[in-house]
Design an enzyme around this catalytic site. Structure first.
Site: not given
Lengths: 119, 99, 122
Positions: A77-79, A82
């Site tokens: 998941v892209c930080v 997110a």
């Protein structure tokens, strides 16, 4: 062959997550490998364990967790995406991890094919 | 190269955008709402028939079935399942999703 | 992975601000610079609006991210391609854009797309 998958939309709202999941399942059945599934934009909403769909509906989040567990698939998941959308370590479903966008570029480099699912 | 289209041609312009850019010999795969373009009588049918010499046009059958159009597949369009979708990605050098 | 250079193309087909795709696409582009890949940006259809000069976003209380396109050169990302027909259909010309670009016809854009190893679209 190694496939990289990019998902840009959240579950339930758009079919992208379903299409991507069924693509992954079919690829694995054919003996291919899924190098990584990268969740970006609203796609990060696939990773929240707080999801509670009605019982007669598919559980998209749990389905990802199960696939990751059974086939050792890296769900990233892209930080930045997110944090914008309230997805954090404490509400992350099993099998997902939060990391940087570099992981998407790395998948593009390491996978033989990268397929995008989105709106 | 594989071009993946997922929008109804009656709602968005992605099919036309793709047709304008795609090179001869490319493969087009219609998925999600774009499968409506592959159904008999749809306003996009003629447009797809016109390009069938230049491109191979495929449609994801489960998406067509889901929309009640499983028995309306236009002539000249190849039906594939998810396994066929995987093969198309594997057999083409690269792919572009027209989001 | 070391030493592998692939051709990456980022396809932008959406106008800025209406959705977040343009901004988040730009974020990937910036990160990709660290991987020493052969990166191209393609602006098709409404994507050309991302490069329009004079964006004023105060009134919508959103950050104007268009200056970032000007910074791409500093990251050695210099291959920016714009679809000629897309500019024309929107009453725009190269002079309306905030960075130097290469204008390509649709056919040329299609040929360039065929050459890529990875095409990412948002």
């Amino acid at each position: 062959m190694k496939f990289g998958i990019l998902i840009n939309e959240g579950p339930y709202q758009h079919q992208a997550a379903d299409s991507a999941y069924l693509f992954c399942k079919a690829a694995l059945e054919k003996g291919h490998e899924i190098h990584r599934v990268f969740f970006y934009h609203d796609g990060v909403n696939n990773a929240t364990r707080l999801t509670e769909p009605p019982l007669d509906d598919r559980n998209i989040v749990k389905r990802w967790s199960k696939l990751a567990d059974e086939h050792k698939i890296d769900l990233v998941v892209c930080v930045a995406a997110a944090l914008r959308r309230g997805i954090q370590e404490e509400n992350l479903a099993l099998g997902f991890r939060i990391s940087g966008l570099g992981q998407l570029v790395e998948t593009g480099i390491e996978a033989d094919r990268t397929v995008t699912f989105g709106d | 190269m594989l071009h993946i289209i997922n929008k109804s041609p009656l709602e968005r312009n992605t099919l036309d955008a793709c047709l304008a850019v795609a090179q001869e010999g490319a493969t087009l795969l219609l998925i999600e709402d774009a499968v409506t373009a592959a159904s008999r009588g749809n306003a996009a049918e003629a447009r797809l028939r016109q390009v069938q010499g230049r491109f191979k046009v495929c449609v994801l059958q489960p998406d067509l079935d889901a929309r009640g159009l499983g028995d309306r597949l236009s002539e000249g369009i190849t039906s594939v399942d998810y396994g066929g979708f995987v093969d198309l990605v594997a057999n083409n050098k690269n792919c572009q999703s027209w989001l | 992975m070391e030493g592998v250079v692939k051709k990456f193309m980022f396809v932008n087909r959406k106008a800025p601000y209406g959705t977040i795709y343009a901004l988040e696409s730009l974020e990937v582009v910036l990160i990709s610079a660290a991987f020493d890949q052969d990166v191209s940006l393609a602006f098709l259809d409404d994507g050309v609006y991302q490069l329009k000069k004079g964006q004023q976003t105060k009134g919508i209380e959103t950050k104007n991210f268009s200056p970032t396109y000007r910074a791409l050169e500093g990251y050695d990302i210099e291959k920016l391609y714009v679809e000629k027909e897309a500019l024309e259909a929107r009453g725009l010309s190269e002079d309306d854009l905030l960075v130097d670009v290469t204008v390509l016809s649709r056919a040329e854009m299609g040929a360039l797309m065929e050459e890529q190893d990875v095409v990412l679209s948002f």
